[in-house]
Design an enzyme around this catalytic site. Structure first.
Site, short mmCIF file in Angstrom:
data_model
loop_
_atom_site.label_atom_id
_atom_site.label_comp_id
_atom_site.label_asym_id
_atom_site.label_seq_id
_atom_site.Cartn_x
_atom_site.Cartn_y
_atom_site.Cartn_z
N HIS A 73 0.84 -1.21 0.00
CA HIS A 73 0.00 0.00 0.00
C HIS A 73 0.88 1.26 0.00
CE1 HIS A 73 -3.02 -2.82 2.15
NE2 HIS A 73 -2.89 -3.10 0.86
N HIS A 225 -9.07 -1.32 -4.51
CA HIS A 225 -7.98 -1.73 -3.63
C HIS A 225 -7.04 -2.71 -4.33
CE1 HIS A 225 -5.71 -2.22 -0.01
NE2 HIS A 225 -5.60 -3.49 -0.36
N ASP A 229 -3.01 -2.37 -4.82
CA ASP A 229 -2.04 -3.47 -4.61
C ASP A 229 -1.18 -3.67 -5.86
OD1 ASP A 229 -2.88 -4.12 -2.04
OD2 ASP A 229 -4.16 -5.78 -2.68
N HIS A 252 -1.36 -10.76 -5.56
CA HIS A 252 0.07 -10.52 -5.37
C HIS A 252 0.97 -11.53 -6.08
CE1 HIS A 252 -0.53 -7.20 -2.76
NE2 HIS A 252 -1.22 -7.91 -1.89
ZN ZN Z 1 -3.83 -4.61 -0.21
#
Ligand code: ZN
Length: 280
Positions: A73, A225, A229, A252
């Site tokens: 973040h 969000h 990321d 991720h």
């Molecule tokens: Zn996140």
């Protein structure tokens, strides 16, 4: 496009969402070509894809037996603000404070503290399409002048499908908080994750509703969000990116695969830069 740092040290303090430990970090200005680095116990860990050691629910970086976690973040906000050089020193803990679960407080403190340096930024130019995929998820890069990043996904029980877009306006993504589904909470905690998680720093979604009394900050907040990321993980390229990026359901782990492929594919990308030394 010139490199950037910050005008003065900026400090943040708070709990780590996964470790539950209290952390205190200070961001220090740096000169050109230093890159973004974390400083822990006197050792530097570069914010580079080469130092990614885990991508399970957060991005973890490591070097010389030390790790720093949940860096995405803060890195997403730095990337959106075009900040190329600074040191994030850990005075306590080793997980970046989650604050309100978004990039908002990082953005608020840094947006008026950006300083241009007298050196051209390194730019990674996408010159031909590149795609990585895993199951239903895929991420694709295409040539484009400038940076535009798209995230397409859904929010179970709330939003069938939506696309969030970042084409230079940080305000469109920094406010979006981290989230999880109700049924995941127990499993995450059993695995030693989300120990510092609460409704104050994460959105919890269950049975088609949001548990947080204040609700969502935007209908597509979870999708925005995921875009934040992605920006944080893209920053691990160690260069500005010139291209258009489309992610469909990426997380991720796939972000990391994508960044690595992009950085290492000398056939599909070329580095445009006036700098000679690189810190990674
Ligand atoms: Zn996140």
């Amino acid at each position: 496009m010139l490199q950037k740092t910050i005008l003065r040290p900026v400090e943040f303090e708070g709990v780590g969402v996964h470790s539950g430990e209290s952390a205190r970090i200070v961001l220090h200005p740096e000169g050109p070509d230093r890159g973004i680095r974390f400083l822990l116990s006197g050792k530097y860990i570069p914010a580079s894809y080469r130092h990614v050691i885990a991508t399970d629910h957060a991005t973890v970086l490591g070097a010389e037996g030390l790790t720093v976690s949940t860096v995405e973040h803060l890195l997403g906000v730095l990337y959106a603000l075009g900040i190329d050089n600074l040191t994030v020193e850990f005075l306590r803990g080793r997980e970046v404070p989650i604050l309100d679960g978004s990039g908002y407080y990082f953005y608020k403190a840094l947006k008026d503290a950006v300083l241009e340096l007298r050196k051209e930024a390194r730019v990674l130019q996408v010159v031909s399409p590149l795609e990585v995929g895993r199951g239903q998820a895929h991420i694709r890069a295409e040539p484009y002048e400038g940076l535009c990043v798209f995230y397409r996904g859904y929010v179970r029980g709330l939003l069938q499908e939506g696309t969030a877009r970042y084409c230079g306006n940080a305000k469109e993504v920094v406010f979006a908080r981290t989230f999880c589904y109700e049924e995941e909470v127990e499993l995450l905690q059993r695995r030693g994750l989300a120990r510092g998680g609460s409704l104050k720093n994460a959105v919890v979604i269950g049975e088609g509703r949001v548990h947080n009394p204040e609700g969502l900050r935007s209908k597509d907040e979870p999708i925005r969000h995921k875009l934040l990321d992605l920006l944080g993980d893209l920053s691990l390229l160690g260069a500005r990116l010139s291209g258009r990026v489309f992610s469909h359901l990426g997380g991720h782990a796939l972000n990391y695969t994508f960044v690595k492929a992009l950085a290492e594919s000398s056939l599909s990308t070329s580095l445009r830069s006036s700098s000679v030394s690189t810190p990674w």
